[in-house]
Write a protein that holds these residues in place. Structure first.
Motif, mmCIF file in Angstrom:
data_model
loop_
_atom_site.group_PDB
_atom_site.id
_atom_site.type_symbol
_atom_site.label_atom_id
_atom_site.label_comp_id
_atom_site.label_asym_id
_atom_site.label_seq_id
_atom_site.Cartn_x
_atom_site.Cartn_y
_atom_site.Cartn_z
ATOM 1 N N TRP A 132 0.933 -1.089 -0.071
ATOM 2 C CA TRP A 132 0.091 -0.037 0.210
ATOM 3 C C TRP A 132 0.751 1.211 -0.185
ATOM 4 C CZ3 TRP A 132 -4.693 -0.093 -1.470
ATOM 5 C CH2 TRP A 132 -5.577 -1.405 -1.187
ATOM 6 N N THR A 133 1.053 1.506 -1.007
ATOM 7 C CA THR A 133 1.973 2.725 -1.391
ATOM 8 C C THR A 133 0.979 4.069 -1.063
ATOM 9 O OG1 THR A 133 1.532 3.211 -3.503
ATOM 10 C CG2 THR A 133 3.671 1.682 -2.692
ATOM 11 N N ASP A 134 1.774 5.042 -0.905
ATOM 12 C CA ASP A 134 0.903 6.389 -0.683
ATOM 13 C C ASP A 134 -0.193 6.379 -1.900
ATOM 14 O OD1 ASP A 134 1.249 7.927 1.415
ATOM 15 O OD2 ASP A 134 1.628 9.524 0.458
ATOM 16 N N GLU A 135 0.495 6.444 -2.964
ATOM 17 C CA GLU A 135 -0.262 6.660 -4.444
ATOM 18 C C GLU A 135 -1.486 5.728 -4.256
ATOM 19 O OE1 GLU A 135 1.945 6.209 -7.687
ATOM 20 O OE2 GLU A 135 3.179 7.811 -7.412
ATOM 21 N N ARG A 136 -1.234 4.288 -4.003
ATOM 22 C CA ARG A 136 -2.317 3.284 -3.910
ATOM 23 C C ARG A 136 -3.352 3.659 -2.908
ATOM 24 N NH1 ARG A 136 -1.323 -1.100 -6.624
ATOM 25 N NH2 ARG A 136 -1.990 -2.628 -5.109
ATOM 26 N N VAL A 137 -3.155 4.089 -1.716
ATOM 27 C CA VAL A 137 -3.981 4.423 -0.632
ATOM 28 C C VAL A 137 -4.693 5.405 -1.206
ATOM 29 C CG1 VAL A 137 -3.965 5.107 1.660
ATOM 30 C CG2 VAL A 137 -2.413 3.564 0.943
ATOM 31 N N GLU A 138 -4.181 6.382 -1.711
ATOM 32 C CA GLU A 138 -4.533 7.533 -2.451
ATOM 33 C C GLU A 138 -6.069 7.244 -3.330
ATOM 34 O OE1 GLU A 138 -3.712 11.957 -3.891
ATOM 35 O OE2 GLU A 138 -2.323 10.830 -2.788
ATOM 36 N N MET A 139 -5.362 6.288 -4.371
ATOM 37 C CA MET A 139 -6.317 5.861 -5.471
ATOM 38 C C MET A 139 -7.812 5.245 -4.519
ATOM 39 S SD MET A 139 -6.607 5.843 -8.406
ATOM 40 C CE MET A 139 -8.520 6.073 -8.592
ATOM 41 N N LYS A 180 -8.816 5.669 -1.538
ATOM 42 C CA LYS A 180 -9.355 6.608 -0.738
ATOM 43 C C LYS A 180 -10.450 7.385 -1.849
ATOM 44 C CE LYS A 180 -6.573 8.005 3.112
ATOM 45 N NZ LYS A 180 -5.661 9.003 3.503
ATOM 46 N N LYS A 181 -9.938 7.794 -2.727
ATOM 47 C CA LYS A 181 -10.566 8.415 -3.797
ATOM 48 C C LYS A 181 -11.618 7.535 -4.334
ATOM 49 C CE LYS A 181 -10.400 10.589 -8.461
ATOM 50 N NZ LYS A 181 -10.132 10.069 -9.724
ATOM 51 N N SER A 204 -14.521 6.764 -1.905
ATOM 52 C CA SER A 204 -15.494 7.899 -1.468
ATOM 53 C C SER A 204 -16.266 8.044 -2.631
ATOM 54 C CB SER A 204 -14.338 9.159 -1.382
ATOM 55 O OG SER A 204 -13.866 9.621 -2.265
#
Length: 202
Positions: free
Chosen positions: A3-10, A12-13, A16
């Motif tokens: 779970w890289t930052d990017e992946r986590v962000e994706m 979350k996005k 939501s």
DNA sequence: CCCTGATTCGC
DNA sequence: GCGAATCAGG
């Protein structure tokens, strides 16, 4: 995969946005929907309300009136009981699916007038389809998954929406109706009438 | 049957 | 923390 930052962000996005765990998993790749769900929970955003719109404000996406201690009023039910006491003390009205609708995709209207000249998809032109069916279709489009060609599976509605030559062209993507290539709404309009064609008796 | 998210628990 | 297995439901 981690779970890289990017992946986590994706994650979350998409979460939501209301995307399903499986869709998110497919998008990210390398993870299963279980992994996604697990992560979602660990992130503490199991509640889809975390949409936290507030594009300019919002420094505290956690409207958790956490006084001090006592964060878990009800730890766990001693027994895996599923909601032993449903005390939804909904003060006002049940905020069912309220959560304002910022409409992240500011799409004014679905233009009905498309530059003629190019062949349009199957689109249920104004033939002789029951107005109800049409209404049903346009209504269903709001709930469409809006999948891309590559995201289609054996069980996603393959009804095309929009102009292929346009950025907002997508496929319905809703669950198909057993066996059919389209969802219920689109099946209804896809299998055309052929009403006035019964003279071909033989 | 297909799908959904929720939870558990060994790793 | 991670996620497969499992569960509970539509």
């Amino acid at each position: 995969m981690s779970w890289t930052d990017e992946r986590v962000e994706m994650l979350k996005k998409m979460w939501s946005e209301g995307q399903s765990a499986s869709q998110i998993a497919k998008e990210l790749g390398g993870v299963t929907r279980n992994a996604v769900i697990g992560k979602v929970h660990r992130l503490g955003l199991s509640n889809r309300a975390g949409a936290a719109p507030a594009p300019a404000a919002a420094a505290a996406p956690a409207p958790e009136p956490k006084p001090k201690a006592e964060a878990k009023p009800a730890k766990e039910q001693p027994r895996p009981m599923r909601e032993a006491t449903p005390p939804p003390a909904a003060p006002a009205a049940a905020p069912e699916e309220v959560a304002n609708d910022p409409d992240p995709a500011p799409q004014p209207l679905r233009k009905q007038i498309i530059p003629a000249g190019q062949p349009l998809p199957p689109q249920p032109s104004a033939n002789e389809i029951s107005p109800e069916a049409l209404a049903k279709v346009s209504a269903i489009e709001k709930k469409a998954k809006r999948l891309t060609l590559m995201e289609l599976t054996e069980r996603t509605c393959k009804w095309p929406v929009g102009d292929p030559a346009t950025p907002d062209f997508w496929f319905c993507g809703l669950p198909v109706q057993q066996g059919k290539p389209y969802c219920e709404a689109h099946v209804g309009v896809a299998f055309q009438p052929m009403s006035s064609r019964r003279d071909r008796r033989r």
